[in-house]
Write a protein that holds these residues in place. Structure first.
Motif, short mmCIF file in Angstrom:
data_model
loop_
_atom_site.label_atom_id
_atom_site.label_comp_id
_atom_site.label_asym_id
_atom_site.label_seq_id
_atom_site.Cartn_x
_atom_site.Cartn_y
_atom_site.Cartn_z
N THR A 181 3.22 -11.80 8.01
CA THR A 181 2.57 -12.31 6.81
C THR A 181 3.67 -12.92 5.85
O THR A 181 4.58 -12.69 5.66
CB THR A 181 1.88 -11.39 5.96
OG1 THR A 181 1.03 -10.51 6.77
CG2 THR A 181 1.18 -11.68 4.78
N ARG A 198 0.25 -15.49 -1.06
CA ARG A 198 0.20 -15.32 0.11
C ARG A 198 -0.31 -16.49 0.99
O ARG A 198 -1.29 -17.19 0.50
CB ARG A 198 -0.79 -14.17 0.45
CG ARG A 198 -0.65 -13.70 1.78
CD ARG A 198 -2.02 -12.54 2.10
NE ARG A 198 -2.05 -11.66 1.57
CZ ARG A 198 -3.05 -11.48 0.67
NH1 ARG A 198 -4.08 -12.39 0.74
NH2 ARG A 198 -3.27 -10.40 0.20
N LEU A 199 0.39 -16.82 2.08
CA LEU A 199 0.04 -17.95 2.85
C LEU A 199 -0.89 -17.82 3.93
O LEU A 199 -1.18 -16.48 4.26
CB LEU A 199 1.33 -18.53 3.48
CG LEU A 199 2.40 -18.85 2.71
CD1 LEU A 199 3.36 -19.45 3.68
CD2 LEU A 199 2.19 -19.66 1.38
N THR A 200 -1.75 -18.73 4.41
CA THR A 200 -2.46 -18.70 5.43
C THR A 200 -1.86 -18.13 6.73
O THR A 200 -0.60 -18.31 6.72
CB THR A 200 -3.36 -19.88 5.65
OG1 THR A 200 -2.26 -21.16 5.80
CG2 THR A 200 -4.16 -20.40 4.42
N SER A 201 -2.68 -17.68 7.71
CA SER A 201 -2.15 -17.17 8.70
C SER A 201 -1.26 -18.01 9.58
O SER A 201 -0.56 -17.64 10.25
CB SER A 201 -3.23 -16.37 9.55
OG SER A 201 -4.23 -17.44 10.13
N ASP A 207 -2.98 -18.95 0.68
CA ASP A 207 -4.69 -18.26 0.77
C ASP A 207 -5.01 -17.50 -0.49
O ASP A 207 -6.05 -17.52 -0.81
CB ASP A 207 -4.26 -17.12 1.76
CG ASP A 207 -5.44 -16.16 2.04
OD1 ASP A 207 -6.40 -16.69 2.30
OD2 ASP A 207 -5.27 -14.99 1.91
N ALA A 208 -3.93 -16.98 -1.13
CA ALA A 208 -4.30 -16.42 -2.48
C ALA A 208 -3.17 -16.31 -3.37
O ALA A 208 -2.03 -16.30 -2.79
CB ALA A 208 -4.80 -14.85 -2.25
#
Length: 487
Positions: A181, A198-201, A207-208
């Protein structure tokens, strides 16, 4: 940091190995020696050169350990290239590998200014993902992040463009891969706050927004690492090119609350600004190496003239850290041991030096060849007297300058912290007013800063006998000194 998984070799390769070993034993073939890491010494406050003798340009950069190599990428401000990549097995001998991004790639990169590139490896996609701070090359009005990716760490990289993460402005930044993550830490609201996203997968997007912290504290230059169960975040203040007091924060949950920043190092972080902390894991231990930039902009020169400051971090407790100054460090990547070295740096404590004022060309000396406590210090044309020669000796995180003629130390009278505080010699007793930092200001010159006052050694004139004082540093030639071997 993630490593690439390796498959077991087929059995036939074992047989080939036995045959090769037999041929070597019979002297029928010779194998090239395999480079293995050993203890190396790395000087502080200098530029690095690669194995071809060219200056390493990896400013504001980061590292990624893959297999036997540490890959180091960073800013290159040569006018054409934007991000360059080097690799090393021992963290001293750096081999240039590629220019990862350049203006010749066109589009918005043609006029871009790229800062603080960092690299992640995504184990799920097999991609290397680069994040960076992107500006328009004219000012800092864009305040965007940019992303590029590649299937090979050495490229070629596909540039995916730039954006403001979830609409927030973003200046100094870093990214961190927490076991699959990934997170983006970025200075926002014109550096007033620090955002954690938080980054995307796939690590290619945001991401958020997890939290906004250090509100109104103006922290930049983030560097994140984990030791044991504790996450550490190192930041600097926002003072342009000039160095300032570094601080660290901790948490046990990267998405949770972080502690309020705590000072470490000295008031200028030994004239550096944080860019990355690399864990060096070996057979004996894991050491944590602070990577800092000594920005040339602080003395009015281009970014590509900047120097590097690398220092080992120490941990008094599981949630605290310390960093001390060393002229050089010893690194053994095979064992993971990194230790400070009080020698091996720019100045030999057993050598004798003359300190030549750049403004006048005259040497720092003890007036009248006096050997008494309190004798005045001035400048004079160099004639080789012992009163014009100095030893530069480590004093903890600083230096003491000892006059060869008297054996006494360079001292600010009565521990003054004021501008115009007079500089004298005095028997060394360990006072802060007798200790100095020595910072490279380019073109072979240095500034000498008193530990007690934070003010610089300054010649009040250019004539023989001109007095020497301490004064706020403003970049004048009278505040710069060449340090050359005495003869």
């Amino acid at each position: 940091m993630s490593g690439t998984a390796r498959m077991g070799a087929p059995r036939r390769w074992a047989a080939y190995g036995l045959i090769a070993a037999l041929l070597v034993a019979l002297g029928l073939i010779q194998l090239s020696p395999i480079a293995r890491a050993a203890t190396v010494n790395v000087a502080n406050g200098v530029q690095f050169t690669d194995t071809n003798g060219n200056v390493v340009h990896a400013h504001g950069g980061g590292m990624l350990n893959q297999g036997n190599y540490y890959y180091w990428l960073g800013e290159n401000r040569d006018g054409t290239n934007l991000v360059s990549l080097y690799r090393s097995t021992d963290l001293k001998n750096w081999e240039f590998r590629a220019h990862l991004l350049s203006k010749s790639m066109g589009g918005e990169l043609a006029t871009a200014n790229i800062e603080r590139p960092k690299l992640l490896y995504n184990g799920a996609t097999g991609k290397y993902v680069m994040w960076m701070h992107k500006e328009n090359g004219v000012d800092y009005g864009e305040a965007r992040v940019a992303v590029a990716s590649a299937s090979n760490i050495e490229g070629p990289y596909t540039y995916h463009g730039s954006f403001r993460p979830l609409g927030y402005d973003s200046r100094d930044m870093t990214v961190y891969n927490d076991n699959g993550t990934a997170y983006l830490f970025s200075s926002t609201r014109v550096n007033a706050d620090m955002n954690v996203f938080r980054l995307t997968s796939d690590f290619l997007g945001v991401d958020a927004l997890i939290r906004t912290m250090f509100v109104g504290q103006y922290r930049e230059a983030p560097a994140v690492f984990k030791r044991g169960s504790t996450y550490f975040l190192i930041t600097s203040g926002a003072t342009g090119w000039n160095p300032n007091q570094a601080k660290y924060s901790t948490t046990s949950n990267i998405e949770g609350a972080w502690t309020n920043p705590t000072n470490f190092g000295n008031s200028t972080t030994f004239d550096s600004q944080s860019t990355f902390v690399v864990p060096v894991t070996g057979s004996a231990t894991t050491s944590y190496l602070y990577l800092g930039d000594r920005w040339a902009g602080a003395w009015g020169e281009p970014v590509n003239n900047s120097k590097y400051v690398w220092l080992p971090l120490a941990f008094p407790t599981n949630t605290s850290l310390e960093m001390n100054w060393y002229p050089s460090i010893d690194i053994d990547t095979s064992t993971g041991v990194i230790a400070g070295n009080s020698s091996g740096g720019l100045f030999d404590p057993n050598a004798e030096y003359r300190l030549v004022n750049v403004g006048s060309g005259r040497a720092l000396e003890v007036e009248g060849q006096s050997t008494a406590d309190g004798a005045n210090v001035d400048i004079w044309s160099y004639w080789g007297g012992a009163n014009q020669k100095w030893k530069i000796e480590p004093a903890g995180n600083y230096y003491r300058l000892v006059n060869v003629g008297s054996g006494k130390a360079l001292d600010v009278y009565q521990s003054s912290t004021a501008n115009h505080g007079n500089v004298i010699q005095w028997s060394y007793w360990g006072g802060n007013n007798q200790q100095w930092t020595i910072s490279d200001v380019g073109n072979g010159a240095y500034r000498l800063v008193n530990r007690n006052s934070g003010r610089s050694l300054d010649a009040t004139g250019t004539a023989n006998g001109s007095n020497v004082i301490q004064y706020d540093y403003w970049g004048g030639a009278n505040q710069k000194w060449e340090i050359v071997p005495a003869n």
